[in-house]
Design an enzyme around this catalytic site. Sequence first.
Site, PDB file in Angstrom:
ATOM      1  N   TYR A  48       0.840  -1.198   0.000  1.00  0.00           N
ATOM      2  CA  TYR A  48       0.000   0.000   0.000  1.00  0.00           C
ATOM      3  C   TYR A  48       0.877   1.251   0.000  1.00  0.00           C
ATOM      4  CZ  TYR A  48      -3.076   3.669   1.820  1.00  0.00           C
ATOM      5  OH  TYR A  48      -3.773   4.846   1.989  1.00  0.00           O
ATOM      6  N   ASP A  63       0.512  14.993   6.505  1.00  0.00           N
ATOM      7  CA  ASP A  63      -0.385  14.810   5.367  1.00  0.00           C
ATOM      8  C   ASP A  63      -1.557  15.777   5.474  1.00  0.00           C
ATOM      9  OD1 ASP A  63      -1.784  13.865   3.217  1.00  0.00           O
ATOM     10  OD2 ASP A  63      -2.373  11.971   4.134  1.00  0.00           O
ATOM     11  N   ASP A  90      -2.815   5.502  -2.583  1.00  0.00           N
ATOM     12  CA  ASP A  90      -3.622   6.645  -2.173  1.00  0.00           C
ATOM     13  C   ASP A  90      -3.650   7.655  -3.310  1.00  0.00           C
ATOM     14  OD1 ASP A  90      -4.733   8.868  -0.936  1.00  0.00           O
ATOM     15  OD2 ASP A  90      -3.460   8.758   0.840  1.00  0.00           O
ATOM     16  N   ASP A  92      -5.763  10.420  -2.951  1.00  0.00           N
ATOM     17  CA  ASP A  92      -6.364  11.596  -2.320  1.00  0.00           C
ATOM     18  C   ASP A  92      -7.779  11.850  -2.851  1.00  0.00           C
ATOM     19  OD1 ASP A  92      -4.146  12.167  -0.607  1.00  0.00           O
ATOM     20  OD2 ASP A  92      -3.077  12.922  -2.354  1.00  0.00           O
ATOM     21  N   HIS A 117      -7.417   4.527  -4.162  1.00  0.00           N
ATOM     22  CA  HIS A 117      -8.599   5.013  -3.454  1.00  0.00           C
ATOM     23  C   HIS A 117      -8.738   6.521  -3.582  1.00  0.00           C
ATOM     24  CE1 HIS A 117      -6.619   6.505   0.272  1.00  0.00           C
ATOM     25  NE2 HIS A 117      -5.952   5.378   0.350  1.00  0.00           N
ATOM     26  N   GLU A 119     -11.152   9.865  -2.161  1.00  0.00           N
ATOM     27  CA  GLU A 119     -11.900  10.248  -0.965  1.00  0.00           C
ATOM     28  C   GLU A 119     -12.747  11.480  -1.217  1.00  0.00           C
ATOM     29  OE1 GLU A 119      -8.562  12.649   1.556  1.00  0.00           O
ATOM     30  OE2 GLU A 119      -8.057  10.637   0.874  1.00  0.00           O
ATOM     31  N   CYS A 127      -5.058  13.987   6.477  1.00  0.00           N
ATOM     32  CA  CYS A 127      -5.040  12.590   6.884  1.00  0.00           C
ATOM     33  C   CYS A 127      -6.367  12.252   7.535  1.00  0.00           C
ATOM     34  CB  CYS A 127      -3.889  12.351   7.857  1.00  0.00           C
ATOM     35  SG  CYS A 127      -3.998  10.779   8.752  1.00  0.00           S
ATOM     36  N   ARG A 162     -13.534   6.068  -0.735  1.00  0.00           N
ATOM     37  CA  ARG A 162     -13.398   6.341   0.705  1.00  0.00           C
ATOM     38  C   ARG A 162     -14.264   7.540   1.085  1.00  0.00           C
ATOM     39  NH1 ARG A 162      -7.695   8.314   3.496  1.00  0.00           N
ATOM     40  NH2 ARG A 162      -8.623  10.125   4.528  1.00  0.00           N
ATOM     41  N   GLU A 192     -13.823   5.683   6.542  1.00  0.00           N
ATOM     42  CA  GLU A 192     -12.647   6.073   7.309  1.00  0.00           C
ATOM     43  C   GLU A 192     -12.995   6.503   8.734  1.00  0.00           C
ATOM     44  OE1 GLU A 192      -9.774   5.736   8.018  1.00  0.00           O
ATOM     45  OE2 GLU A 192      -8.440   7.168   7.023  1.00  0.00           O
ATOM     46  N   ASN A 215      -8.917   0.440   7.818  1.00  0.00           N
ATOM     47  CA  ASN A 215      -7.660   1.178   7.931  1.00  0.00           C
ATOM     48  C   ASN A 215      -7.128   1.032   9.357  1.00  0.00           C
ATOM     49  OD1 ASN A 215      -5.517   2.799   7.200  1.00  0.00           O
ATOM     50  ND2 ASN A 215      -6.636   4.715   7.373  1.00  0.00           N
TER      51      ASN A 215
END
Length: 296
Positions: A48, A63, A90, A92, A117, A119, A127, A162, A192, A215
């Site tokens: 990941y 982040d 990731d 974002d 992913h 989000e 984050c 996400r 999340e 997660n």
Amino acid sequence: MGDLLSHPGNRRARLRELLGSGRPVLAPGAFDAHSARLVEQAGFDVVYMTGFGTTASLLGRPDVGLLGQAEMVDNARRLAGAVDVPLVADADTGYGNPINVVRTVREYEQAGVAGLHLEDQVMPKRCGHLAGKVVVPSEDMEAKIRAAVEARTDPDLVIIARTDVAAVEGLDAAIDRARRFADAGADVLFVEAPTSEQDIEKVATALAGHQLVFNWAEGGRTPPLSLERLTEMGFALVLFPVSTLLAADTAMRSVLARLRADGTPAGVLDEIGGLDGFADREGLAEIREMETRFSS
């Protein structure tokens, strides 16, 4: 370096096979090519690419949305090129509107990732386990997911949706969004930062029948659950985003303190090893074999 014959399409098919196995797929986070190699060498089936670790390694910052698409894609390309197992990355927020998401998906796909992913936060994002998150309307995120699904040229590329809305509007809103994201075409759902085992179980029960991400954010807002418990709940993918980053940080601070105190690293050589072992882990034998094979 990754096997020259290991085609990204094969890795995507492999990721889908793993996600459908009925047992959680464990994916430790990697922040650079070296840490990705170590994850693979430890025997894990998936790597990941952590956004938190990528930001820390490239900028030395937390982040909070400081990296752009090109920087994240570049890191994903390096990680995917270093290993033969599937890479989940990731991506974002997709770095803009649905049109930006189209480019993001195509760039990540060309970089060799097996899954990514997206989000529903507003950029600049944070984050998922930091305070101060703001989310976009669900309709905006659903449009991004439709764009992502349409943009991929390999149907095996795994699109993970996400939602960070639980911290803003509560868990029921997050479950509702996840269902809507599935309807928009997401392959895997990622709620999340649930903050209790009861909330985690509620997510798993409400979204049963879908492939779900857990997660396992080290020191984050979500309680740490055992692998046995996660298996019982039916999670398909378990991320350990910053274990390698935190371990590297701890080890480096310790060695630097000894070096500062002693004046040389002689006292820690038994702990850190030497260049030969490190070079072996980086694939020196593979390089030498290719040198021999391609030598005139």
